[in-house]
Motif scaffolding. Structure first.
Motif, PDB file in Angstrom:
ATOM      1  N   VAL A  62      -0.621   2.463   5.990  1.00  0.00           N
ATOM      2  CA  VAL A  62       0.455   1.858   4.921  1.00  0.00           C
ATOM      3  C   VAL A  62       1.258   3.225   4.092  1.00  0.00           C
ATOM      4  CG1 VAL A  62       0.055   0.412   2.128  1.00  0.00           C
ATOM      5  CG2 VAL A  62      -0.983  -0.096   4.261  1.00  0.00           C
ATOM      6  N   LYS A  63       0.194   3.608   4.553  1.00  0.00           N
ATOM      7  CA  LYS A  63       0.671   5.768   4.070  1.00  0.00           C
ATOM      8  C   LYS A  63       1.913   5.853   3.985  1.00  0.00           C
ATOM      9  CE  LYS A  63      -0.479  10.021   2.473  1.00  0.00           C
ATOM     10  NZ  LYS A  63      -1.697  11.373   2.705  1.00  0.00           N
TER      11      LYS A  63
ATOM     12  N   VAL B 181       4.199   4.133   6.322  1.00  0.00           N
ATOM     13  CA  VAL B 181       5.058   3.079   5.746  1.00  0.00           C
ATOM     14  C   VAL B 181       6.197   3.136   4.093  1.00  0.00           C
ATOM     15  CG1 VAL B 181       6.115   0.539   5.574  1.00  0.00           C
ATOM     16  CG2 VAL B 181       4.371   1.663   7.585  1.00  0.00           C
ATOM     17  N   ARG B 182       5.302   3.720   3.428  1.00  0.00           N
ATOM     18  CA  ARG B 182       5.330   3.470   1.217  1.00  0.00           C
ATOM     19  C   ARG B 182       6.265   4.809   1.826  1.00  0.00           C
ATOM     20  NH1 ARG B 182       0.352   2.040  -1.818  1.00  0.00           N
ATOM     21  NH2 ARG B 182       0.318  -0.350  -1.381  1.00  0.00           N
ATOM     22  N   GLU B 183       6.036   5.985   2.215  1.00  0.00           N
ATOM     23  CA  GLU B 183       5.967   7.142   2.388  1.00  0.00           C
ATOM     24  C   GLU B 183       7.549   7.421   3.030  1.00  0.00           C
ATOM     25  OE1 GLU B 183       3.978  10.308   3.487  1.00  0.00           O
ATOM     26  OE2 GLU B 183       2.539  10.162   2.269  1.00  0.00           O
TER      27      GLU B 183
ATOM     28  N   MET C  27       9.757   4.666   3.482  1.00  0.00           N
ATOM     29  CA  MET C  27      10.117   3.970   2.661  1.00  0.00           C
ATOM     30  C   MET C  27      10.967   4.350   1.700  1.00  0.00           C
ATOM     31  SD  MET C  27       8.793   0.203   2.358  1.00  0.00           S
ATOM     32  CE  MET C  27       9.640  -0.669   1.139  1.00  0.00           C
ATOM     33  N   GLU C  28      10.394   5.306   0.796  1.00  0.00           N
ATOM     34  CA  GLU C  28      10.846   6.736  -0.404  1.00  0.00           C
ATOM     35  C   GLU C  28      11.511   7.689  -0.099  1.00  0.00           C
ATOM     36  OE1 GLU C  28       6.903   8.455  -2.124  1.00  0.00           O
ATOM     37  OE2 GLU C  28       6.483   5.802  -3.400  1.00  0.00           O
TER      38      GLU C  28
END
Length: 110
Positions: free
Chosen positions: A37-38, A40-42, A44-45
C-alpha cells in the motif's frame, strides 16, 4: 461499516484468513500488505510529481555523459606517453598508432 459489511461479516473474513494463513504468517502478511500500500501511494504521488517536472524541464544538451571523456592531467609519467590515444567510448589509454581500443574493442578516432 466497511464496504457495507457489518461486524459479523468482518469477523468471519478474519477467521477464514487466520485458518488459511495461520497465526505465524499473519504478521508477515500484514507487513507485506502495508509495504504494498505504501509503495502504491508513493508511486501515485511520484507519477503526479514527474508529470509536473516533465513540463518544467528544459531540453538536455546533445552530448551525453558517455560521450564526454576527461583526459587526466599531464604529469611526468604521462609526458613519456604523449602519443597515447584515449578511447572516446570507455576512456582507456591505448598505445600510439592503435586502431582499436584494447579494453572495449571500439575503433579509435584519430
Amino acid at each position: 461499516m466497511i464496504l457495507g459489511m457489518g461486524v459479523p461479516e468482518l469477523l468471519l473474513i478474519l477467521v477464514v484468513v487466520l485458518v488459511i494463513f495461520g497465526p505465524k504468517n499473519l504478521p508477515k502478511l500484514g507487513k507485506s500488505l502495508g509495504k504494498t500500500v505504501k509503495n502504491v501511494r508513493e508511486g501515485m504521488e511520484e507519477g503526479d510529481d514527474s508529470d509536473k517536472k516533465v513540463e518544467d524541464a528544459k531540453p538536455a544538451a546533445d552530448a551525453t555523459a558517455e560521450d564526454v571523456v576527461e583526459e587526466p592531467a599531464e604529469s611526468d609519467a604521462d609526458a613519456a606517453d604523449e602519443g597515447a590515444v584515449y578511447c572516446t567510448h570507455c576512456g582507456h589509454k591505448n598505445e600510439a598508432g592503435a586502431e582499436f581500443c584494447a579494453k572495449c574493442g571500439k575503433p579509435l578516432s584519430k
